[in-house]
Enzyme design. Sequence first.
Site, mmCIF file in Angstrom:
data_model
loop_
_atom_site.group_PDB
_atom_site.id
_atom_site.type_symbol
_atom_site.label_atom_id
_atom_site.label_comp_id
_atom_site.label_asym_id
_atom_site.label_seq_id
_atom_site.Cartn_x
_atom_site.Cartn_y
_atom_site.Cartn_z
ATOM 1 C CD GLU A 296 -48.512 9.348 -37.514
ATOM 2 O OE1 GLU A 296 -47.164 9.311 -37.968
ATOM 3 O OE2 GLU A 296 -49.287 8.496 -38.116
ATOM 4 N N PRO A 297 -52.914 12.566 -35.076
ATOM 5 C CG PRO A 297 -53.643 14.213 -33.571
ATOM 6 C CD PRO A 297 -52.506 13.100 -33.922
ATOM 7 N N GLY A 298 -55.266 13.789 -37.627
ATOM 8 C CA GLY A 298 -55.405 14.663 -38.597
ATOM 9 C C GLY A 298 -56.919 15.080 -38.409
ATOM 10 N NE ARG A 299 -61.590 11.036 -40.379
ATOM 11 C CZ ARG A 299 -61.908 10.892 -41.590
ATOM 12 N NH1 ARG A 299 -62.885 11.733 -41.780
ATOM 13 N NH2 ARG A 299 -61.261 9.965 -42.029
ATOM 14 C CB CYS A 367 -70.319 17.413 -66.398
ATOM 15 S SG CYS A 367 -70.850 19.134 -66.769
ATOM 16 C CD GLU A 368 -68.197 11.756 -62.882
ATOM 17 O OE1 GLU A 368 -68.491 10.391 -63.124
ATOM 18 O OE2 GLU A 368 -67.770 12.555 -63.569
ATOM 19 C CE1 TYR A 396 -57.208 12.969 -44.506
ATOM 20 C CE2 TYR A 396 -58.849 12.942 -42.914
ATOM 21 C CZ TYR A 396 -57.496 12.705 -43.403
ATOM 22 O OH TYR A 396 -56.531 12.100 -42.663
HETATM 23 C C1 LIG Z 1 -54.170 9.433 -42.557
HETATM 24 C C2 LIG Z 1 -53.144 9.030 -41.750
HETATM 25 C C3 LIG Z 1 -53.153 9.537 -40.330
HETATM 26 C C4 LIG Z 1 -54.401 10.631 -40.055
HETATM 27 O O1 LIG Z 1 -55.567 10.011 -39.537
HETATM 28 P P1 LIG Z 1 -56.876 10.678 -39.295
HETATM 29 O O2 LIG Z 1 -57.945 9.567 -39.373
HETATM 30 O O3 LIG Z 1 -57.010 11.896 -39.913
HETATM 31 O O4 LIG Z 1 -56.564 11.188 -37.862
HETATM 32 C C5 LIG Z 1 -52.314 9.398 -39.383
HETATM 33 N N1 LIG Z 1 -51.445 8.719 -39.986
HETATM 34 C C6 LIG Z 1 -51.327 8.064 -41.151
HETATM 35 C C7 LIG Z 1 -50.072 7.133 -41.597
HETATM 36 C C8 LIG Z 1 -52.179 8.349 -42.147
HETATM 37 O O5 LIG Z 1 -52.215 7.665 -43.165
#
Ligand SMILES: *Cc1c(COP(=O)(O)O)cnc(C)c1O
Length: 439
Positions: A296-299, A367-368, A396
Amino acid sequence: MYLEEKNLLHDNLSVEGSTLKFAGYDTVALCKKYGTPLILLDENKIRNRMRTYKNAMEKYFGTDSRPLYASKALSFVGIYQIANEEGINTDIVSIGELYTAKKAGFPLERAFFHGNSKSDFDIEYAIENGIGFFIVDTYDELYAIDRIATKHNIRQKILLRITPGIDPHTHEAISTGKVDSKFGTAIETGQAMEITKTAISLEGIDLRGFHCHIGSQIFDVKPFCDAADIMIKFIDDVKREAGFNCEYLNLGGGFGVRYVQSDPEIDYEDNIRKISEHINTYCAQNELTCPKILMEPGRSIVADSGITLYTVGSVKEITGYKNYVAIDGGMSDNPRYALYGSEYTVLCANRMDSEDSYECTIAGRLCESGDLIQENVKIPKPQRGDNIAVLVTGAYNYSMASNYNRVTKPAVVLLGEKDRLAIKRESIEDVSRLDITLE
Ligand SMILES: *Cc1c(COP(=O)(O)O)cnc(C)c1O
């Protein structure tokens, strides 16, 4: 001369004259065209990264293995269209993300619904829309899905989220695989085995496998290999104790991304190869069958495909202390420095031919006092009206954006064959659109 010294971090950055170019586009011209703050996304790089994951996973884990784009990193209609065109799956963590994917025409049977506190409404909405899998965190959720699936006369496919007890030594807030975590059920306490047996026994539940996610911004493959070992051993135990054949093992996301020059460069394909070799060897040695692997790559799909551009509002020099360069955005579009002290690379997009000798702190407009983007960076001395570029902001940032101080969210532009507006800039009318004038 200065340009050669300056390792620009990623291959989609270049310089022409005094101007920073991104994905081949003049960033200063785009600031004029779309206004600031502005998020630019390199469409080809996003597509290439999705392909890298898809091809590497098919090559090393087999054709039934697949990446799911973790869309919490950056969720908008266009990104689900791209993920769909590239043939990868997605994971979502709310019905807001689910609705966005649906609007994009993303086939929801290829979506996985995450999260540690899904309401009955969320579950029912997802089932009615044909969600592929739920990734189930707790008993409460398991029973709720069973009840709602039974009401709809279906057996709902699920994976159970398991905590393997791995600490990948990343930031506390993004480390999730330890036993004491708000996510998942631990193997160590015996509770993972118990919830598995319960899941198998429920009429409305179709258990297909297990999930773990150990954390984020991890550069080393070892924590992933360790997690895989623990999970595969657990899968074997489940087979012996409960006679359950596991179809999928989802290893989660978390590969690191290069934000600053001191971060290592990562070869994602090679990481996948190393993890697959490790898993295959482990399974062979222990005479275990290897499940289909999901990741599950996101970043690592979107981070280095994004940059944010701002306009300088003021340059303040506090004699004997430090210099502040204030910009027209801040923690409202990028809260990561305020939240985690995250490192970023900062450039002055219209002074790329000047020496970067001016030490300053990049301050937001909110304002922080903690609203900073980065402290003690060195850039050419800017003036009001200059453009500041913050690199590697694709993940993110927009997805964590807020309307604090009722500031409007930036525009997001995709750069491919042409520049295409992907998310409109919020207007000041948008910011108050839900407010009701009191009678
Ligand atoms: C946040 C998250 C991801 C993605 O993580 P990255 O660091 O963005 O690759 C994948 N799986 C789950 C369950 C997450 O909470």
